[in-house]
Design a protein around this motif. Sequence first.
Motif, PDB file in Angstrom:
ATOM      1  N   UNK A   1      24.126 -30.146  29.803  1.00 56.08           N
ATOM      2  CA  UNK A   1      25.399 -30.064  30.536  1.00 56.08           C
ATOM      3  C   UNK A   1      25.638 -31.259  31.452  1.00 56.08           C
ATOM      4  N   UNK A   2      24.633 -32.080  31.658  1.00 59.77           N
ATOM      5  CA  UNK A   2      24.779 -33.161  32.642  1.00 59.77           C
ATOM      6  C   UNK A   2      24.781 -34.560  32.027  1.00 59.77           C
ATOM      7  N   UNK A   3      24.265 -34.707  30.792  1.00 56.85           N
ATOM      8  CA  UNK A   3      24.136 -36.055  30.229  1.00 56.85           C
ATOM      9  C   UNK A   3      25.477 -36.587  29.727  1.00 56.85           C
ATOM     10  N   UNK A   4      25.522 -37.906  29.524  1.00 59.12           N
ATOM     11  CA  UNK A   4      26.688 -38.547  28.908  1.00 59.12           C
ATOM     12  C   UNK A   4      26.550 -38.484  27.387  1.00 59.12           C
ATOM     13  N   UNK A   5      27.497 -39.103  26.688  1.00 63.92           N
ATOM     14  CA  UNK A   5      27.461 -39.080  25.226  1.00 63.92           C
ATOM     15  C   UNK A   5      27.007 -40.431  24.674  1.00 63.92           C
ATOM     16  N   UNK A   6      26.630 -40.444  23.405  1.00 68.89           N
ATOM     17  CA  UNK A   6      26.384 -41.696  22.698  1.00 68.89           C
ATOM     18  C   UNK A   6      27.757 -42.308  22.397  1.00 68.89           C
ATOM     19  N   UNK A   7      28.043 -43.432  22.995  1.00 64.67           N
ATOM     20  CA  UNK A   7      29.394 -44.002  22.930  1.00 64.67           C
ATOM     21  C   UNK A   7      29.568 -44.854  21.677  1.00 64.67           C
ATOM     22  N   UNK A   8      30.537 -44.528  20.832  1.00 63.81           N
ATOM     23  CA  UNK A   8      30.809 -45.337  19.637  1.00 63.81           C
ATOM     24  C   UNK A   8      31.343 -46.716  19.999  1.00 63.81           C
ATOM     25  N   UNK A   9      31.453 -47.559  18.965  1.00 55.45           N
ATOM     26  CA  UNK A   9      31.846 -48.952  19.167  1.00 55.45           C
ATOM     27  C   UNK A   9      33.290 -49.111  19.625  1.00 55.45           C
ATOM     28  N   UNK A  10      34.130 -48.120  19.308  1.00 56.74           N
ATOM     29  CA  UNK A  10      35.523 -48.162  19.751  1.00 56.74           C
ATOM     30  C   UNK A  10      36.072 -46.732  19.760  1.00 56.74           C
ATOM     31  N   UNK A  11      37.155 -46.458  20.497  1.00 57.75           N
ATOM     32  CA  UNK A  11      37.743 -45.109  20.492  1.00 57.75           C
ATOM     33  C   UNK A  11      38.229 -44.734  19.093  1.00 57.75           C
ATOM     34  N   UNK A  12      37.901 -43.529  18.656  1.00 53.39           N
ATOM     35  CA  UNK A  12      38.337 -43.117  17.318  1.00 53.39           C
ATOM     36  C   UNK A  12      39.740 -42.521  17.341  1.00 53.39           C
ATOM     37  N   UNK A  13      40.165 -41.971  18.491  1.00 54.98           N
ATOM     38  CA  UNK A  13      41.520 -41.421  18.589  1.00 54.98           C
ATOM     39  C   UNK A  13      42.403 -42.505  19.191  1.00 54.98           C
ATOM     40  N   UNK A  14      43.335 -42.978  18.406  1.00 58.77           N
ATOM     41  CA  UNK A  14      44.122 -44.148  18.775  1.00 58.77           C
ATOM     42  C   UNK A  14      45.433 -43.757  19.455  1.00 58.77           C
ATOM     43  N   UNK A  15      45.671 -44.343  20.614  1.00 58.80           N
ATOM     44  CA  UNK A  15      46.938 -44.175  21.323  1.00 58.80           C
ATOM     45  C   UNK A  15      47.614 -45.533  21.459  1.00 58.80           C
ATOM     46  N   UNK A  16      48.941 -45.543  21.312  1.00 56.40           N
ATOM     47  CA  UNK A  16      49.686 -46.769  21.523  1.00 56.40           C
ATOM     48  C   UNK A  16      49.675 -47.164  22.993  1.00 56.40           C
ATOM     49  N   UNK A  17      49.935 -48.436  23.265  1.00 58.48           N
ATOM     50  CA  UNK A  17      49.878 -48.944  24.639  1.00 58.48           C
ATOM     51  C   UNK A  17      50.819 -48.188  25.568  1.00 58.48           C
ATOM     52  N   UNK A  18      51.990 -47.791  25.056  1.00 59.15           N
ATOM     53  CA  UNK A  18      52.977 -47.104  25.893  1.00 59.15           C
ATOM     54  C   UNK A  18      53.134 -45.635  25.517  1.00 59.15           C
TER      55      UNK A  18
END
Length: 266
Positions: A108-125
């Motif tokens: 419950x306290x640890x962080x995650x293994x962070x991938x090389x880039x975000x997989x869920x893509x959001x536009x800048x605006x």
Amino acid sequence: MKIHTIFFSLALLVAPGLSKSKGKNDTPNATIEKIEKKYDALSKTAPIVKANGKPMCQSLRFIQEEDNIIQDYSKLRQIAIIRHGEPDMVKTGQYTCSEANQFLKCYDSVCIIVPEKPFFELGANEDVKIFSSPINRALTTAHYLFGTDKEITVSPYFREFENRIKESESKKKHSIKRWTTTSRIKWMLGINRAKGIESFSQAKDRAHKGASILNNASKDNAKVVLTAHGLLNRYLKKDLKKMGWKVVEDTGNDYFGTTILVKVEE
């Protein structure tokens, strides 16, 4: 004159049918079918996101106005429910009851293994309302996906269902999966209630309230995202479907598993 009258009468008979046919193609159900087909097409070409060289998931995004799927884009509401990433800890080995409970505290306290880039893509605006569970593996997932500068609403309604193991003096050792699966089944059946935790019934009520929070948020924000947990997400999905939301994409229940639901206003 008679010929003109006949053609005029035929036009009156045919026109309603043509109008009805066009309307059918613009119905919410027809639009949702188009969105499902779009996600099927996207999944065939979406790049794979890796972490430490290991494939984790495919890239994913919301339906955009430029996809030209719906005539009035303002009528489309979208919710993405995302399971957290893989916790950064060793999950193999055999544990006593006491050791298993200590493992869950760390989980419950640890962080995650962070991938090389975000997989869920959001536009800048792209304007999105973001929610997260307060548990660290979910919150760090939200930060990985959307950055620490984004406003994230952290709510206890979105914490995971209980999975506390009832203390025992036994020194028998089992895998973490066996400990957690057994304890959760007993909790669901009401025969393994640790002191001070919610019941299964109370947890389902909490999930229903969480689904209402997401539904209500979508009325002011056409796109809503939640980072949370596997079992909770299943019940959120059930409740949202009862509220009229339709599942258009579901990548499963593994780490980063994502369900996208939509509503199209009449």
